[in-house]
Design a protein around this motif. Structure first.
Motif, short mmCIF file in Angstrom:
data_model
loop_
_atom_site.label_atom_id
_atom_site.label_comp_id
_atom_site.label_asym_id
_atom_site.label_seq_id
_atom_site.Cartn_x
_atom_site.Cartn_y
_atom_site.Cartn_z
N ARG A 29 1.06 -1.20 -0.26
CA ARG A 29 -0.20 -0.07 -0.46
C ARG A 29 0.81 1.01 0.38
O ARG A 29 1.48 1.64 0.53
CB ARG A 29 -0.57 -0.31 1.23
N LEU A 30 0.54 1.71 -0.71
CA LEU A 30 1.38 3.34 -1.20
C LEU A 30 1.26 4.35 0.23
O LEU A 30 2.64 4.91 0.83
CB LEU A 30 0.91 4.44 -2.42
N ARG A 31 0.23 3.99 1.07
CA ARG A 31 0.06 4.83 2.47
C ARG A 31 1.18 4.66 3.02
O ARG A 31 1.77 5.37 4.25
CB ARG A 31 -0.65 4.95 2.90
N LYS A 32 1.17 3.27 3.70
CA LYS A 32 2.36 3.11 4.19
C LYS A 32 3.62 3.32 3.95
O LYS A 32 4.48 3.70 5.56
CB LYS A 32 2.67 0.99 4.40
N LEU A 33 4.07 3.52 2.86
CA LEU A 33 5.64 4.02 2.21
C LEU A 33 5.30 5.20 2.88
O LEU A 33 6.43 5.77 3.01
CB LEU A 33 6.19 3.50 0.68
N PHE B 32 -6.31 8.12 5.31
CA PHE B 32 -6.68 7.18 6.27
C PHE B 32 -8.28 7.73 5.67
O PHE B 32 -9.34 6.67 6.23
CB PHE B 32 -6.45 7.06 8.23
N PHE B 33 -8.90 8.59 5.22
CA PHE B 33 -9.92 9.23 4.83
C PHE B 33 -10.74 8.81 3.87
O PHE B 33 -11.74 9.58 3.42
CB PHE B 33 -10.59 10.37 5.83
N VAL B 34 -9.48 8.61 2.78
CA VAL B 34 -10.92 8.96 1.58
C VAL B 34 -9.11 7.58 0.79
O VAL B 34 -8.64 6.75 1.21
CB VAL B 34 -9.06 10.64 0.55
N PRO B 35 -10.17 7.49 0.04
CA PRO B 35 -10.26 6.27 -1.24
C PRO B 35 -8.44 5.87 -1.11
O PRO B 35 -7.44 6.93 -1.60
CB PRO B 35 -10.62 5.99 -2.19
N ASP B 36 -7.95 5.06 -1.31
CA ASP B 36 -6.09 4.78 -1.88
C ASP B 36 -5.72 5.37 -3.11
O ASP B 36 -4.97 6.01 -3.84
CB ASP B 36 -5.96 3.58 -2.49
N THR C 97 -5.47 9.60 -2.68
CA THR C 97 -4.40 9.69 -2.60
C THR C 97 -3.05 9.48 -3.15
O THR C 97 -2.03 10.64 -3.38
CB THR C 97 -4.22 8.26 -1.13
N ALA C 98 -3.27 9.24 -4.25
CA ALA C 98 -1.80 8.63 -4.68
C ALA C 98 -2.30 9.78 -5.85
O ALA C 98 -0.78 10.12 -6.37
CB ALA C 98 -2.35 7.05 -5.92
N ILE D 224 -6.58 17.98 -2.80
CA ILE D 224 -6.80 16.88 -4.32
C ILE D 224 -7.79 15.37 -3.43
O ILE D 224 -8.75 14.83 -3.31
CB ILE D 224 -5.92 16.51 -5.14
N GLN D 225 -6.79 15.54 -2.32
CA GLN D 225 -8.13 14.34 -0.91
C GLN D 225 -9.20 15.12 0.05
O GLN D 225 -9.47 14.29 0.34
CB GLN D 225 -6.03 14.65 -0.26
N LEU D 226 -8.53 16.13 0.37
CA LEU D 226 -10.55 16.75 0.77
C LEU D 226 -11.59 16.31 -0.77
O LEU D 226 -12.02 16.37 -0.32
CB LEU D 226 -10.21 18.44 0.30
N MET D 227 -10.59 17.02 -1.68
CA MET D 227 -12.47 16.24 -2.98
C MET D 227 -11.93 15.44 -3.13
O MET D 227 -13.67 13.98 -3.19
CB MET D 227 -11.87 16.68 -4.24
#
Length: 512
Positions: free
Chosen positions: A150-154, A420-424, A427-428, A480-483
């Motif tokens: 997962r991108l988030r972890k890295l 943690f609150f938006v679709p992966d 985030t990417a 972008i993540q807020l969107m």
């Protein structure tokens, strides 16, 4: 014969369209600068004329470069990625990715501009350190795609390492390090890296494979930050004084002579920068691709366009375009005009991102991902607000001398919490969008503008002006993540309504 003529017309129209797009992205800055120079901020006439010539060369150069990147970098990246996956050898994929990351980054125009601007780090040293940082991280990206990490972890692990190093790093390397991460995600690197990721992701057949091909730009931008921060612990920098003196020409012949003198220099530098990439392509063509004559020559022509575009772009930037930006920043820092610095920077930021052709690509990408739930206008508006705010905050740093960490630490903390609150996928795309936002105009004009203003107000340009690209690259991560968060809430609400309706239908069925 008619077919050949039709193809010729299509190519001519295509070239004209790309140059027009590049001109539109440069035009807002040119108009604002000309208005300032003709009204409140006097500059030498020869400098303004040289600036206008440079602007034309940048527009033509960026147009040709974009054509070259699309017709050579993207297909080369995709084909190499696909060829590597067929080998099924992880070590080969990682080694080739490392080499390609280094080779492609050296030719990045935004990095070339930054390296020429930084006074206390040797040009070749900065280019090599940043390129190695990208190469290592590109190899990590390929491993992530194949392993499905997962991108988030890295991102959390790597940014934790970044900020731990940042707190102990040499202050003269701090802002430059974060800017290095922003400029590497430019028009040369991004198409190639994305294409390579798509090619490698083809080896996986699961549903998340396509989504995992995003995020490469985000990770590759972290590599240079880490590399330059580490460099600061070992490298003895040279003179850290920023030269804000401007060239002076007696007449138009001297202006033309300065451009003609610079052209051979950049022709040689870009030939050296692109030669390794050409060699790699020819080796793959010989042993793997075996392309037919037509696609082979199309890619070779694309590399030629890339070369010509880079030469024109860098010549225009270094001879006339950046010189006036430094002088203008210094002039506007005098007297009552210094109160215009922050609002003017925000205005320039607003128009720069609005005219950026890559924003249109990002709009379409998010519209497709959200199935039209997030319109293109909302994306452009959020990016315009983000970049205007980034420019304003950067000029605030120039005027006050506030450390960049006071902005980057909370900014990235918010961006990482949002993951943690938006679709992966959002985030990417958000972390990739920093490459879209920190386009050529940021490094070529706005950074020089900030350097001139910082030197004029008696600040520390190395610490206060550098960091602009990093701020520009950070703000879209939040917007972008807020969107994406809004989209996620809407989607859940729609699913809840659908579930509620189906539940009612079942009850009616029972009663019937």
């Amino acid at each position: 014969m008619l077919i050949n003529k039709g193809e010729y017309v299509k190519k001519r129209v295509f070239i004209a369209e790309k140059i027009k797009e590049a001109a539109i992205s440069v035009l807002p800055i040119v108009i604002i600068v000309v208005i300032l120079c003709l009204s409140i901020s006097p500059v030498p006439t020869d400098l303004l004329l040289s600036f206008l010539i440079g602007a034309v060369m940048i527009a033509v150069g960026m147009g040709l470069f974009t054509i070259g990147a699309e017709t050579s970098m993207t297909p080369i990246g995709t084909r190499i990625g696909t060829a590597l996956t067929k080998s099924r050898k992880l070590w080969l994929i990682l080694v080739v990715s490392l080499i390609l990351g280094i080779v492609i980054t050296v030719a990045e125009p935004d990095l070339q501009v930054l390296a020429a601007t930084v006074p206390h780090i040797d040009n070749a040293v900065l280019l090599m350190v940043v390129s190695v940082g990208v190469g290592i991280m590109l190899a990590v990206c390929m491993w992530r795609i194949l392993a499905g990490v997962r991108l988030r972890k890295l991102l959390i692990v790597l940014y934790a390492a970044v900020f731990i190093l940042a707190f102990f790093a040499d202050k003269s390397f701090l802002s430059v390090a974060f800017d290095s991460g922003g400029v590497t995600t430019g028009p040369m690197t991004v198409p190639f890296i994305l294409a390579l990721g798509i090619g490698v992701s083809n080896i996986r057949s699961d549903k998340k494979a396509a989504a995992d091909s995003f995020g490469l730009v985000a990770l590759c931008s972290i590599g240079p930050i880490l590399a330059v921060l580490i460099l600061g612990f070992f490298y003895r920098g040279g003179n850290a004084t920023v030269d804000i003196s401007s060239p002076h020409w007696q007449n138009t012949v001297e202006i033309g002579g300065s451009y003609l003198h610079a052209l051979p220099e950049y022709m040689g530098e870009m030939a050296v920068a692109l030669a390794p990439l050409l060699v790699i392509f020819l080796l793959f063509q010989l042993f793997s691709f075996k392309l037919a004559r037509r696609p082979f020559f199309k890619i070779m022509l694309g590399i030629l366009f890339t070369y010509l575009g880079l030469v024109l772009f860098l010549t225009g930037v270094n001879v006339g375009f950046s010189s006036l930006a430094v002088v203008l920043g210094a002039e506007l820092s005098q007297g009552w005009m210094k109160f215009l610095l922050i609002p003017l920077s925000m205005l320039l930021g607003w128009f720069i991102i609005s005219a950026e052709p890559a924003v249109y690509v990002l709009e379409k990408q998010i519209e497709e991902v959200s199935a039209g739930a997030i319109p293109g206008r909302a994306i452009k508006l959020s990016l315009s607000i983000a970049i205007a705010a980034a420019m304003g905050l950067s000029m605030l740093r120039v005027v006050t001398g506030i450390s960049i960490l006071w902005f980057l630490v909370p900014g990235y903390a918010i961006a990482l919490i949002l993951t943690f609150f938006v679709p992966d996928i959002f985030t990417a795309i958000a972390f990739d969008s920093g490459g879209v936002a920190s386009g050529p105009m940021t490094a070529t004009f706005m950074l020089q503008f900030m350097l001139g203003a910082s030197a004029a107000v008696g600040g520390e340009p190395i610490q206060d002006a550098f960091g602009l690209v990093a701020m520009v690259a950070m703000m879209p991560l939040i917007t972008i993540q807020l969107m994406g968060f809004v989209y996620g809430r809407r989607k859940k609400e729609e699913e809840r309504q659908v579930y509620g309706n189906s539940d009612v239908i079942e009850l009616w069925g029972v009663n019937g």
